[in-house]
Write a protein that holds these residues in place. Structure first.
Motif, PDB file in Angstrom:
ATOM      1  N   VAL A  58      74.865 -23.938  11.226  1.00 11.47           N
ATOM      2  CA  VAL A  58      77.236 -25.206  11.141  1.00 11.47           C
ATOM      3  C   VAL A  58      76.913 -25.723   9.767  1.00 11.47           C
TER       4      VAL A  58
ATOM      5  N   THR B 275      76.373 -22.783   7.332  1.00  7.57           N
ATOM      6  CA  THR B 275      77.644 -21.955   7.108  1.00  7.57           C
ATOM      7  C   THR B 275      78.258 -22.601   6.346  1.00  7.57           C
TER       8      THR B 275
ATOM      9  N   ALA C  34      80.522 -21.644   2.784  1.00  7.78           N
ATOM     10  CA  ALA C  34      81.912 -21.412   2.565  1.00  7.78           C
ATOM     11  C   ALA C  34      82.713 -21.959   1.678  1.00  7.78           C
ATOM     12  N   ASP C  35      82.401 -23.946   1.689  1.00  8.58           N
ATOM     13  CA  ASP C  35      82.860 -24.016   0.369  1.00  8.58           C
ATOM     14  C   ASP C  35      82.053 -24.020  -0.996  1.00  8.58           C
TER      15      ASP C  35
ATOM     16  N   THR D 239      81.790 -20.969  -1.924  1.00 13.42           N
ATOM     17  CA  THR D 239      82.040 -20.362  -1.821  1.00 13.42           C
ATOM     18  C   THR D 239      83.265 -20.458  -3.397  1.00 13.42           C
ATOM     19  N   THR D 240      84.685 -21.588  -1.425  1.00 13.35           N
ATOM     20  CA  THR D 240      85.612 -21.711  -1.792  1.00 13.35           C
ATOM     21  C   THR D 240      85.628 -22.476  -3.989  1.00 13.35           C
TER      22      THR D 240
ATOM     23  N   ARG E 184      85.537 -19.960  -6.239  1.00 14.33           N
ATOM     24  CA  ARG E 184      85.879 -18.876  -6.756  1.00 14.33           C
ATOM     25  C   ARG E 184      87.522 -19.531  -7.299  1.00 14.33           C
ATOM     26  N   ASN E 185      87.716 -20.886  -7.374  1.00 11.31           N
ATOM     27  CA  ASN E 185      88.486 -21.623  -7.014  1.00 11.31           C
ATOM     28  C   ASN E 185      88.359 -22.166  -8.827  1.00 11.31           C
TER      29      ASN E 185
ATOM     30  N   ASP F  80      93.852 -28.215   1.842  1.00  9.68           N
ATOM     31  CA  ASP F  80      93.547 -27.969   3.128  1.00  9.68           C
ATOM     32  C   ASP F  80      93.818 -28.145   3.928  1.00  9.68           C
TER      33      ASP F  80
ATOM     34  N   VAL G 255      93.331 -26.283   7.753  1.00 13.38           N
ATOM     35  CA  VAL G 255      92.098 -25.897   7.919  1.00 13.38           C
ATOM     36  C   VAL G 255      90.727 -26.085   8.365  1.00 13.38           C
TER      37      VAL G 255
ATOM     38  N   ARG H 132      91.718 -26.153  12.546  1.00 12.46           N
ATOM     39  CA  ARG H 132      90.769 -24.803  12.702  1.00 12.46           C
ATOM     40  C   ARG H 132      89.754 -25.175  12.737  1.00 12.46           C
ATOM     41  N   LEU H 133      88.973 -26.129  12.041  1.00 14.34           N
ATOM     42  CA  LEU H 133      87.204 -25.915  12.292  1.00 14.34           C
ATOM     43  C   LEU H 133      86.949 -27.131  13.036  1.00 14.34           C
TER      44      LEU H 133
ATOM     45  N   ARG I 275      81.602 -30.792   2.269  1.00 13.92           N
ATOM     46  CA  ARG I 275      82.467 -31.145   1.055  1.00 13.92           C
ATOM     47  C   ARG I 275      81.728 -32.260   0.487  1.00 13.92           C
TER      48      ARG I 275
END
Lengths: 261, 249
Positions: free
Chosen positions: B11, B14, B18-19, B21-22, B25-26, B80, B85, B88-89, B103
């Motif tokens: 977990v 994963t 994602a963090d 990538t975020t 891309r920012n 977020d 966000v 949802r998690l 994070r």
């Protein structure tokens, strides 16, 4: 880690109460969702629908009562309970920098599902969004976003699916398509609990519904039986507009005409 | 039928992907937090002889930490949270602490990248060179001190719910820290202010960093600065956790 599932129904909510400070939002609510059943939770704004759903999702802890998902207590065994439920929240809830493929991989990962690139393509193809893998969630239309949300909610094939107003803001075509997908979940023997403001939706897809008002469940039955049971109520007859009693008439008759904030 | 919950290690991996990538891309935010200290470092090239290389490096790293904690971390968290966000998690079978750890780990990685860039640009452009031990202890101290500013960012997100208000508040606090910190430490705002700045979060981090960049010249003053840094961190992190809410309602 693993544990054996034994108990049915899929969801058992037993006399839960939820407080926000001194205010009691949910008052001893009990309900069950059975395998292969779509259960609708209806109520005016502020009636306690979202609070009830949040307690089932494990986002807020009920002050009293118990919630079990396929036998796992949401307070005592939250990870096991959550592993058996898929959730579609009302609000958009994904990082705007992630693509649809990234989001699928993220949620597959947190639910312990391994997805190859081909699996991602196949899953998106199932919802007719195979071309959207590299798009951002915000670039999709409302209907496409709902399809992605539902795909993510069911990515781990959960026994229970919770949908919070899934068709709000959708055009009739997208709404019908989503109903088909919800019914397909039921056909697999899974349980679905959805909240909605649409009486048409409740009549069209729900096997049973509960009407909640001021934090209490005031009626619970199949849509047909609720209509039959209340068709002679003076309050229901007084709000009827079409010369026949509809579920909406029963709903307004039971919860009152006053607009809720 | 059997219920399987994913291993925490998987977990976390994963969530980290994602963090990362975020963050990657920012780019605008990434450029801002990395470029501010680098631009100051380059513009201070002519001051290295006057201020001393350790003072320049420690001040620039402190500004970089402020940028990451206040401008990057807190704003992303507020945004977020507002989008749902985290909620949802949290409905997934994920221990809540893994969401926060992922994070923070990404931010610590960013801090390490920032300090390495400062060392490289300092060497290449400003001709600043310190001992190998100084680079290592400096990097480690930066990571320790980074928690102070991440804690401050966490506290602001804990106290303020609206992401726009978080954004404007962090800009204000950032500007105040940089301006008062930089000018105050050089005595430009008077002796009283110099004393205040010396024991402010800006001053103690800068002092502890300066000591770590020259570990062989470590003094009691540096120890006091490090203890004060840890004290501020505990207060900010403690209050940040206490007041933080996962949603905006």
């Amino acid at each position: 880690m693993s544990n054996t599932l034994e108990q049915l129904p899929i969801l058992n909510v037993d006399r839960i109460s939820v407080f926000y400070g001194q205010f009691q939002a949910v008052k001893e609510v009990s309900l069950e969702v059975r395998p292969g059943e779509i259960f609708g939770l209806l109520g005016p704004n502020g009636a306690g629908k979202t609070s009830t759903l949040s307690a089932i999702e494990g986002l807020i802890r009920p002050a009293t009562g118990q919630i079990k998902v396929v036998g796992f207590d949401i307070v005592g065994q939250p990870l096991y309970a959550k592993a058996n439920m898929g959730v579609q929240l009302q609000a958009t809830s994904f990082q705007p920098e992630l693509t649809i493929a990234d989001i699928l991989k993220l949620y597959a990962g947190v639910y312990g599902v391994k997805l190859t690139k081909e699996d991602v393509f196949n899953r998106l193809q199932e919802i007719k969004l195979e071309d959207a893998a590299e798009k951002k969630y915000g670039q999709l239309s409302g209907g496409q976003q709902q399809r992605v949300s539902l795909l993510i909610a069911t990515i781990h094939n959960p026994a229970l699916v919770l949908l919070d107003e899934p068709t709000t803001g959708l055009d009739p075509q997208s709404r019908r398509q989503l109903w088909d997908r919800i019914e397909a979940i039921r056909a697999k023997g899974h349980g679905v609990l959805l909240t909605t403001h649409s009486m048409e939706e409740a009549e069209a897809v729900c096997d049973r519904i509960a009407i909640i008002d001021h934090g209490r469940i005031i009626a619970i039955d199949t849509p047909e039986r609720l209509i039959a049971l209340h068709r002679e109520d003076p309050e229901v007859i007084s709000v009827s507009r079409k010369g026949r009693i509809t579920l909406e008439d029963v709903f307004i008759g039971l919860t009152g005409r006053a607009v809720r904030s | 039928m059997e219920t399987r919950i994913p291993a925490t290690k998987n977990v976390l991996t994963t969530l980290l992907q994602a963090d990362f990538t975020t963050l990657w891309r920012n780019r605008r935010s990434l450029r801002l937090v990395l470029l501010v200290p680098i631009i100051i470092l380059i513009s201070w090239k002519g001051l290295v002889d006057k201020l001393g290389p350790v003072m320049v490096l420690s001040s620039v790293i402190t500004i970089g930490l402020t940028s990451i904690g206040l401008m990057g971390y807190s704003n992303t968290m507020a945004r977020d949270r507002d989008r749902g966000v985290f909620q949802r998690l949290r409905v997934a079978p994920v221990p809540t602490w893994t969401i926060m750890l992922s994070r923070l780990s990404i931010q610590i990685g960013l801090i390490a990248l920032m300090v390495l860039l400062v060392f490289i640009v300092g060497f290449a452009v400003d001709k600043i060179s310190i001992s190998a031990l100084g680079y290592i202890t400096g990097l480690l101290m930066t990571i320790v001190a980074g928690w102070l500013y991440l804690g401050l960012g966490q506290l602001i997100v804990g106290l303020i719910k609206n992401p726009d208000t978080v954004n404007s508040t962090t800009r204000l606090v950032y500007f105040a820290f940089i301006m008062v910190g930089m000018f105050g430490q050089f005595g430009a705002l008077g002796e009283t202010m110099k004393e205040v700045v010396q024991w402010s979060p800006y001053g103690v981090v800068q002092k502890a960093l300066a000591g770590s960049l020259q570990p062989l010249l470590w003094t009691n003053d540096h120890t006091m600065a490090l203890l004060a840094t840890i004290g501020y961190t505990l207060v900010f992190v403690g209050l940040g956790i206490k007041y933080f809410k996962w949603d905006n309602k």
